[in-house]
Motif scaffolding. Structure first.
Motif, short mmCIF file in Angstrom:
data_model
loop_
_atom_site.label_atom_id
_atom_site.label_comp_id
_atom_site.label_asym_id
_atom_site.label_seq_id
_atom_site.Cartn_x
_atom_site.Cartn_y
_atom_site.Cartn_z
N THR A 80 11.64 44.12 39.40
CA THR A 80 10.30 43.26 39.09
C THR A 80 9.21 42.90 39.73
O THR A 80 9.60 43.18 41.00
N PRO A 106 9.48 48.97 34.19
CA PRO A 106 10.04 48.17 33.76
C PRO A 106 11.47 47.42 33.18
O PRO A 106 12.45 46.82 33.55
N HIS A 135 17.58 35.89 29.29
CA HIS A 135 18.50 36.42 30.39
C HIS A 135 19.00 35.32 30.85
O HIS A 135 19.29 34.01 30.54
N HIS A 136 20.07 36.46 31.44
CA HIS A 136 20.91 35.07 32.76
C HIS A 136 20.43 34.80 33.14
O HIS A 136 19.09 34.29 34.04
N LYS A 139 18.23 34.74 37.35
CA LYS A 139 16.99 36.12 37.22
C LYS A 139 16.02 35.06 38.23
O LYS A 139 15.71 33.87 38.00
N SER A 144 10.25 38.52 32.15
CA SER A 144 10.31 39.43 32.86
C SER A 144 9.78 40.66 32.54
O SER A 144 8.67 40.23 32.30
N GLY A 145 9.94 41.64 33.56
CA GLY A 145 9.45 42.65 33.60
C GLY A 145 9.19 43.05 32.39
O GLY A 145 7.77 43.75 32.47
N THR A 146 10.15 42.97 31.52
CA THR A 146 9.57 44.07 30.40
C THR A 146 9.18 43.43 29.42
O THR A 146 7.65 43.90 28.45
O1 LIG Z 1 16.89 40.67 35.69
C1 LIG Z 1 17.50 41.67 34.57
O2 LIG Z 1 18.64 41.10 34.50
C2 LIG Z 1 16.51 41.99 33.74
N1 LIG Z 1 15.28 42.57 35.08
C3 LIG Z 1 14.38 43.26 34.09
C4 LIG Z 1 13.62 42.76 33.43
O3 LIG Z 1 12.81 41.55 34.14
O4 LIG Z 1 12.43 43.37 32.71
C5 LIG Z 1 15.62 44.34 33.10
C6 LIG Z 1 16.06 44.17 32.27
O5 LIG Z 1 15.53 42.74 31.48
C7 LIG Z 1 17.23 42.58 32.90
#
Ligand SMILES: O=C(O)C1=N[C@H](C(=O)O)C[C@H](O)C1
Ligand SMILES: NC(=O)C1=CN([C@@H]2O[C@H](COP(=O)(O)OP(=O)(O)OC[C@H]3O[C@@H](n4cnc5c(N)ncnc54)[C@H](OP(=O)(O)O)[C@@H]3O)[C@@H](O)[C@H]2O)C=CC1
Length: 251
Positions: A80, A106, A135-136, A139, A144-146
């Motif tokens: 990302t 993404p 997210h966890h 990260k 997030s990229g998404t």
């Molecule tokens: O870091 C993650 O775990 C993910 N990264 C991507 C994002 O940043 O969107 C895709 C997904 O969400 C998992």
């Protein structure tokens, strides 16, 4: 038919280690290199890799793509941290290596790609729209990229439809309380032990709301998309941004 020669960068990471297993299990691919931090990238040319899957870190991915593109190695990128400037840099490298293909996605999970498509479709019908990604806590990047891409797609759809700015009477707020502003769409990031990758798009109009939610519960959710990307990128020169371009969604 000869097998595709595939390398994984970030091979010891959460998603990279799953990608190594997925490539090893794919009948039409052979894993020629599994590289992580401090491994030498020249291994890609030494092993005659055709496609490199990059699942590393926003700080590492550009150097990796500089190498792969210069050496005519196709790339499938899940890492990302993409900005317009970074994408322009990649386009510059590709211009000098026009037969090379790069897919930047993404999100490789089919459900997440569909979430983005549904959100884009719904965006013009509602006064309000906000994105929450969860997210966890390991990260590196937020949002997030998404979520960033989802918000961009929503904003573009609303602009095209001539939607008014979203209603929001907030006149005083703590820093961050209303989330990050991505092209006018608020994006909120949650980091919570126990989670993997989740996203909600909340849409609201007079007397109704619509929630579009996607949950990735295991890194296996990203593997069919990654393998599809590897199979398609070798015949798709230039930059492809988003897995939806390889899914024949008919729009
Ligand atoms: O870091 C993650 O775990 C993910 N990264 C991507 C994002 O940043 O969107 C895709 C997904 O969400 C998992
Ligand atoms: N597009 C998608 O569908 C998905 C994208 N992602 C993205 O993938 C990326 C990786 O995520 P995740 O697996 O959770 O992260 P991890 O930190 O678990 O894994 C990244 C791995 O890459 C290694 N690494 C760092 N720099 C380099 C380098 N220059 N060359 C090779 N390896 C390197 C890291 O080593 P070290 O630990 O020593 O730093 C680590 O082992 C993130 O950007 C994430 O957002 C994740 C899931 C799905």
């Amino acid at each position: 038919m000869s097998k595709l020669r595939v390398a994984v960068l970030g091979a010891k990471g959460r998603i990279g280690s799953e990608a190594v297993r997925a490539v090893e299990a794919a009948e039409d691919m052979v894993l020629v290199a599994a590289l992580d931090r401090d491994d030498k990238i020249e291994t890609l040319t030494e092993t005659d890799a055709q496609v490199a899957i990059d699942l590393t870190h926003p700080d590492a991915v550009l150097d990796n793509l500089a190498y792969t593109t210069t050496h005519g190695i196709h790339a499938v990128v899940g890492t990302t941290g993409w900005t317009d400037e970074r994408i322009a840099q990649v386009q510059d490298w590709l211009a000098k290596s026009p037969a090379t293909g790069i897919l930047i996605a993404p999100n490789f999970s089919i459900g997440a790609v569909l979430t983005m498509q549904f959100a884009q479709q719904a965006a013009r019908f509602f006064e309000s729209v906000e994105v929450i990604e969860l997210h966890h806590p390991n990260k590196a990047d937020a949002p997030s990229g998404t979520a960033h891409r989802t918000a961009q797609l929503i904003a573009a759809a609303r602009e095209k439809a001539g939607c008014a700015p979203q209603p929001d009477a907030t006149s005083t707020a703590l820093d961050g309380a209303r989330g990050a502003d991505v092209d006018g769409v608020p994006v909120h990031s949650v980091r919570l032990r126990g989670l993997l990758a989740h996203q909600e798009v909340l849409l609201g109009g007079e007397g109704e709301t619509l929630t579009i939610r996607h949950d990735s519960l295991h890194h296996k959710s990203f593997m069919p998309g990654i393998l599809l990307g590897v199979r398609r990128v070798v015949d798709t020169p230039g930059l492809t941004f988003g897995l939806e371009n390889f899914l024949d969604l008919g729009n």
